[in-house]
Design an enzyme around this catalytic site. Structure first.
Site, mmCIF file in Angstrom:
data_model
loop_
_atom_site.group_PDB
_atom_site.id
_atom_site.type_symbol
_atom_site.label_atom_id
_atom_site.label_comp_id
_atom_site.label_asym_id
_atom_site.label_seq_id
_atom_site.Cartn_x
_atom_site.Cartn_y
_atom_site.Cartn_z
ATOM 1 N N HIS A 1 -16.012 44.617 42.172
ATOM 2 C CA HIS A 1 -17.415 44.861 41.779
ATOM 3 C C HIS A 1 -18.163 43.553 41.519
ATOM 4 O O HIS A 1 -19.342 43.445 41.826
ATOM 5 C CB HIS A 1 -17.454 45.764 40.541
ATOM 6 C CG HIS A 1 -16.611 45.263 39.415
ATOM 7 N ND1 HIS A 1 -15.228 45.268 39.484
ATOM 8 C CD2 HIS A 1 -16.913 44.722 38.200
ATOM 9 C CE1 HIS A 1 -14.731 44.769 38.363
ATOM 10 N NE2 HIS A 1 -15.737 44.421 37.578
ATOM 11 N N CYS B 1 -14.922 37.856 44.366
ATOM 12 C CA CYS B 1 -14.924 38.547 43.071
ATOM 13 C C CYS B 1 -15.898 37.786 42.189
ATOM 14 O O CYS B 1 -16.719 37.012 42.701
ATOM 15 C CB CYS B 1 -13.518 38.675 42.475
ATOM 16 S SG CYS B 1 -12.722 37.151 41.964
ATOM 17 N N GLY C 1 -14.205 34.362 42.173
ATOM 18 C CA GLY C 1 -13.421 34.070 43.375
ATOM 19 C C GLY C 1 -11.972 33.725 43.040
ATOM 20 O O GLY C 1 -11.130 33.649 43.939
ATOM 21 N N HIS D 1 -7.998 20.475 57.049
ATOM 22 C CA HIS D 1 -6.694 20.044 56.550
ATOM 23 C C HIS D 1 -5.725 21.187 56.255
ATOM 24 O O HIS D 1 -4.521 21.016 56.402
ATOM 25 C CB HIS D 1 -6.864 19.213 55.272
ATOM 26 C CG HIS D 1 -7.436 17.852 55.526
ATOM 27 N ND1 HIS D 1 -7.418 16.851 54.582
ATOM 28 C CD2 HIS D 1 -8.045 17.326 56.618
ATOM 29 C CE1 HIS D 1 -7.989 15.755 55.083
ATOM 30 N NE2 HIS D 1 -8.391 16.035 56.314
ATOM 31 N N ARG E 1 -20.541 35.591 41.025
ATOM 32 C CA ARG E 1 -21.262 35.288 39.787
ATOM 33 C C ARG E 1 -21.349 33.787 39.527
ATOM 34 O O ARG E 1 -21.899 33.369 38.505
ATOM 35 C CB ARG E 1 -20.559 35.963 38.601
ATOM 36 C CG ARG E 1 -20.610 37.475 38.665
ATOM 37 C CD ARG E 1 -19.779 38.095 37.548
ATOM 38 N NE ARG E 1 -19.829 39.555 37.612
ATOM 39 C CZ ARG E 1 -18.893 40.355 37.139
ATOM 40 N NH1 ARG E 1 -17.821 39.847 36.560
ATOM 41 N NH2 ARG E 1 -19.012 41.661 37.243
ATOM 42 N N ARG F 1 2.361 19.971 57.232
ATOM 43 C CA ARG F 1 2.155 20.387 55.839
ATOM 44 C C ARG F 1 1.785 21.868 55.766
ATOM 45 O O ARG F 1 2.229 22.600 54.870
ATOM 46 C CB ARG F 1 1.077 19.526 55.193
ATOM 47 C CG ARG F 1 1.529 18.079 55.068
ATOM 48 C CD ARG F 1 0.391 17.143 54.762
ATOM 49 N NE ARG F 1 0.868 15.767 54.718
ATOM 50 C CZ ARG F 1 0.071 14.712 54.898
ATOM 51 N NH1 ARG F 1 -1.216 14.870 55.132
ATOM 52 N NH2 ARG F 1 0.577 13.497 54.847
HETATM 53 C C1 RB5 Z 1 -14.173 41.217 36.907
HETATM 54 O O1 RB5 Z 1 -14.837 41.386 35.708
HETATM 55 C C2 RB5 Z 1 -13.742 39.762 37.061
HETATM 56 O O2 RB5 Z 1 -12.667 39.500 36.220
HETATM 57 C C3 RB5 Z 1 -13.370 39.466 38.503
HETATM 58 O O3 RB5 Z 1 -14.448 39.739 39.321
HETATM 59 C C4 RB5 Z 1 -12.955 38.049 38.831
HETATM 60 O O4 RB5 Z 1 -13.881 37.126 38.381
HETATM 61 C C5 RB5 Z 1 -11.576 37.697 38.507
HETATM 62 O O5 RB5 Z 1 -11.090 36.572 38.803
#
Ligand code: RB5
Length: 143
Positions: free
Chosen positions: A9, A65, A68, A98, A109, A136
């Site tokens: 989400h 996420c 990330g 690389h 976010r 590598r």
């Molecule tokens: C979700 O709230 C958050 O933990 C997820 O999106 C992420 O940032 C986790 O690494």
């Protein structure tokens, strides 16, 4: 090229925008979800994208996420996946040159959309340099 894309989400909005960007470049997209902003668990989505790439169903993957971080850890648990969390264009170029990164991770976010799309473009358009980096990269996949 076929790209598998997945998010939780926290990365949903970014995933939708990256998907539009890829489709605008006529790149085939395999959208593995999530499909709304309802709370879900990033490990499942990172794993699904990693498996799509490792199995050859997709050529490469993109995971998003909130930061990330979590989804990149999940993708990297799949053998054969080289997932790189990138926060700028230089990192995206370097991880292709690389590390031959086959999965890109970004934070919905933490990274502005314009930057995320520039990262995506750099990661798509930069080739692996091979040469001294090949050995590598091979070590990453060794038992
Ligand atoms: C979700 O709230 C958050 O933990 C997820 O999106 C992420 O940032 C986790 O690494």
């Amino acid at each position: 090229m076929k790209i598998a894309i997945a998010s939780d989400h926290g990365g949903f909005e970014l995933k939708e925008n990256v998907k539009k960007y890829l489709e605008g470049r006529d790149i085939e997209v395999m959208d593995l979800g999530t499909y709304s902003e309802e709370s879900v668990d990033y490990p499942a989505y990172g794993k699904a994208c990693g498996q799509a790439v490792a199995s050859g169903e997709a050529d490469r993957g993109i995971v998003c996420c909130g930061t990330g971080i979590g989804i990149s850890i999940a993708a990297n648990k799949v053998k054969g996946v080289r997932c790189a969390l990138c926060t700028d264009v230089h990192m995206a170029e370097m991880t292709r040159k690389h590390n031959d990164a086959n999965v890109l991770a970004m934070g919905g976010r933490t990274t502005e959309l314009e930057t995320a799309l520039a990262i995506t473009a750099a990661w798509l358009d930069t080739e692996f340099e091979g040469g001294r980096h090949q050995r590598r990269v091979d070590m990453l996949d060794a038992e």
